[in-house]
Scaffold this motif. Sequence first.
Motif, PDB file in Angstrom:
ATOM      1  N   TYR A   1      36.355 -25.969 -33.057  1.00  0.00           N
ATOM      2  CA  TYR A   1      36.105 -24.593 -32.612  1.00  0.00           C
ATOM      3  C   TYR A   1      36.835 -24.296 -31.301  1.00  0.00           C
ATOM      4  CZ  TYR A   1      33.567 -20.782 -30.360  1.00  0.00           C
ATOM      5  OH  TYR A   1      33.249 -19.636 -29.682  1.00  0.00           O
ATOM      6  N   PHE A   2      36.662 -25.147 -30.302  1.00  0.00           N
ATOM      7  CA  PHE A   2      37.271 -24.870 -29.002  1.00  0.00           C
ATOM      8  C   PHE A   2      38.791 -25.037 -29.036  1.00  0.00           C
ATOM      9  CE2 PHE A   2      32.901 -25.657 -27.442  1.00  0.00           C
ATOM     10  CZ  PHE A   2      32.748 -24.492 -26.714  1.00  0.00           C
ATOM     11  N   THR A   3      39.274 -25.981 -29.814  1.00  0.00           N
ATOM     12  CA  THR A   3      40.725 -26.164 -29.906  1.00  0.00           C
ATOM     13  C   THR A   3      41.398 -24.919 -30.466  1.00  0.00           C
ATOM     14  OG1 THR A   3      40.511 -28.556 -30.188  1.00  0.00           O
ATOM     15  CG2 THR A   3      42.566 -27.549 -30.933  1.00  0.00           C
ATOM     16  N   HIS A   4      40.856 -24.395 -31.560  1.00  0.00           N
ATOM     17  CA  HIS A   4      41.477 -23.225 -32.178  1.00  0.00           C
ATOM     18  C   HIS A   4      41.196 -21.947 -31.391  1.00  0.00           C
ATOM     19  CE1 HIS A   4      43.227 -24.888 -35.863  1.00  0.00           C
ATOM     20  NE2 HIS A   4      42.271 -25.797 -35.775  1.00  0.00           N
ATOM     21  N   SER A   5      40.068 -21.892 -30.676  1.00  0.00           N
ATOM     22  CA  SER A   5      39.811 -20.729 -29.830  1.00  0.00           C
ATOM     23  C   SER A   5      40.834 -20.631 -28.709  1.00  0.00           C
ATOM     24  CB  SER A   5      38.403 -20.805 -29.236  1.00  0.00           C
ATOM     25  OG  SER A   5      37.425 -20.736 -30.242  1.00  0.00           O
ATOM     26  N   LEU A   6      41.204 -21.775 -28.150  1.00  0.00           N
ATOM     27  CA  LEU A   6      42.145 -21.789 -27.036  1.00  0.00           C
ATOM     28  C   LEU A   6      43.595 -21.684 -27.483  1.00  0.00           C
ATOM     29  CD1 LEU A   6      40.505 -24.568 -24.828  1.00  0.00           C
ATOM     30  CD2 LEU A   6      40.615 -22.129 -24.311  1.00  0.00           C
ATOM     31  N   TYR A   7      43.922 -22.308 -28.618  1.00  0.00           N
ATOM     32  CA  TYR A   7      45.333 -22.428 -28.977  1.00  0.00           C
ATOM     33  C   TYR A   7      45.674 -21.885 -30.370  1.00  0.00           C
ATOM     34  CZ  TYR A   7      44.824 -25.773 -25.153  1.00  0.00           C
ATOM     35  OH  TYR A   7      44.527 -26.357 -23.956  1.00  0.00           O
ATOM     36  N   GLY A   8      44.679 -21.526 -31.165  1.00  0.00           N
ATOM     37  CA  GLY A   8      44.952 -21.087 -32.528  1.00  0.00           C
ATOM     38  C   GLY A   8      45.632 -19.730 -32.578  1.00  0.00           C
ATOM     39  N   GLN A   9      46.407 -19.506 -33.641  1.00  0.00           N
ATOM     40  CA  GLN A   9      47.130 -18.251 -33.805  1.00  0.00           C
ATOM     41  C   GLN A   9      46.323 -17.205 -34.580  1.00  0.00           C
ATOM     42  OE1 GLN A   9      50.124 -17.863 -32.158  1.00  0.00           O
ATOM     43  NE2 GLN A   9      49.400 -19.842 -31.379  1.00  0.00           N
TER      44      GLN A   9
END
Length: 428
Positions: A301-309
């Motif tokens: 969740y946090f990985t894609h919130s910060l870096y996801g497109q």
Amino acid sequence: MTNSLPCWTPKSYLRLVYFATQIALLIGISGGRTTLAANRPPVLLSQSTSTRAIAFESVTRVAEPFPLTASIPFSSDTRTRIAIFAMNLELLAAYGSSTSAEGASAFTADAQDVTGKRYPLRIEHLGQVPGFPGITMIIVRLADDMGDVGDVLLALNLHGVSSNRVRVAIGHMGGGPPDDPGAVATPAPVTPPPADQPLALESFTGPSSDADTVRFLEQASWGPTTAEVNRVKALGFRAYLDEQFNAPVSNPAKGSNYPDLTFPLDDQGTACPSTNPSDPNYNQTVCNRDNFSMYPIQRTYFTHSLYGQDQLRQRVAFALHQILVVSGLSPLNRGSWMTMYVQALDRGAFGNYRTLLNEITLNPSMGEYLDMRLSTRTNPNENWAREVLQLFSIGVNELNIDGTPKLDAQGATIPTYSQTTVNEFTRV
């Protein structure tokens, strides 16, 4: 939804609004001049020397003070409807496959009495006044809990922007709250204003200000960066949305960014023993973290919130999670048990809500959380049955189109379901 003019033909309705205009002109609607700029708040029309509204009862065409009960009931209830007049109403035009532009449902209205209490007023109809294309007549229904309160200040709200407040007498004339600071009379201009131009969605696809773009990205993503603000300004809002709707996910087979996780053994002590001689890098703490906690879900969740497109999908999925709630607390304390749930939210973010509700209903996480797993024919459990009605779909009480509760003839709210409905839902 009831309407104040259910028995009127189009021709008789046009006669009514024409007559309304003549009354307005006779009592001073043309006594002043108002200059309006585009994209400004709606303007409710008042008499030329005060903030008292140009208004009359919609059926009898009698001016204020307005009785609480209509003398000639033209609807299923007897509550009074009044007609008010407004300018500068910028409604969205029809777009794409839709053939309908915005109408009465785009508005809300409220009135405040001398005690400060605010009453929501249901808007039931609006129509352009013949011969005055820039003036709109709006029919509002008096609130059921409104009594003989005297003067109230009435406001119209459109797209989150409020109009000026005009004075209307309910029951008797006089009293009421003081005018708003700086309030002035808002009569119609001497020269009839031109028709309000509908706002086309295409007009929001071009360049925008930094402030507009920041606000847009605060709603459509997890927050703007300087680079993203500049990119979206150049791209345009609609192109950005089209881009987001088609953004790829890291687990395309499941339509989600969340990876499939391996189900551990049910017994935590066996699945994560204190030592593992066959794996020199084994760590029991890491094993418990990766298999018996929400850590894998939270990390994704946090990985894609910060870096996801695919920022928009994530924001919508997060909003759906606030409605279709499943908790990660025990007994759902394993990331593998929650994976299918969060994958369903990702997959359904841009889809049909009914389809998503069906999928979530059959999801093992929901079955565990709301006790469907333990519900049997001889011992039915009502937990899911009540939640799907009360929180996931129709709510407790019937509502009008503006969100206010519908009331029966005795003034009581009308429930959307009964205990019998709940009992039948436990059979699903």
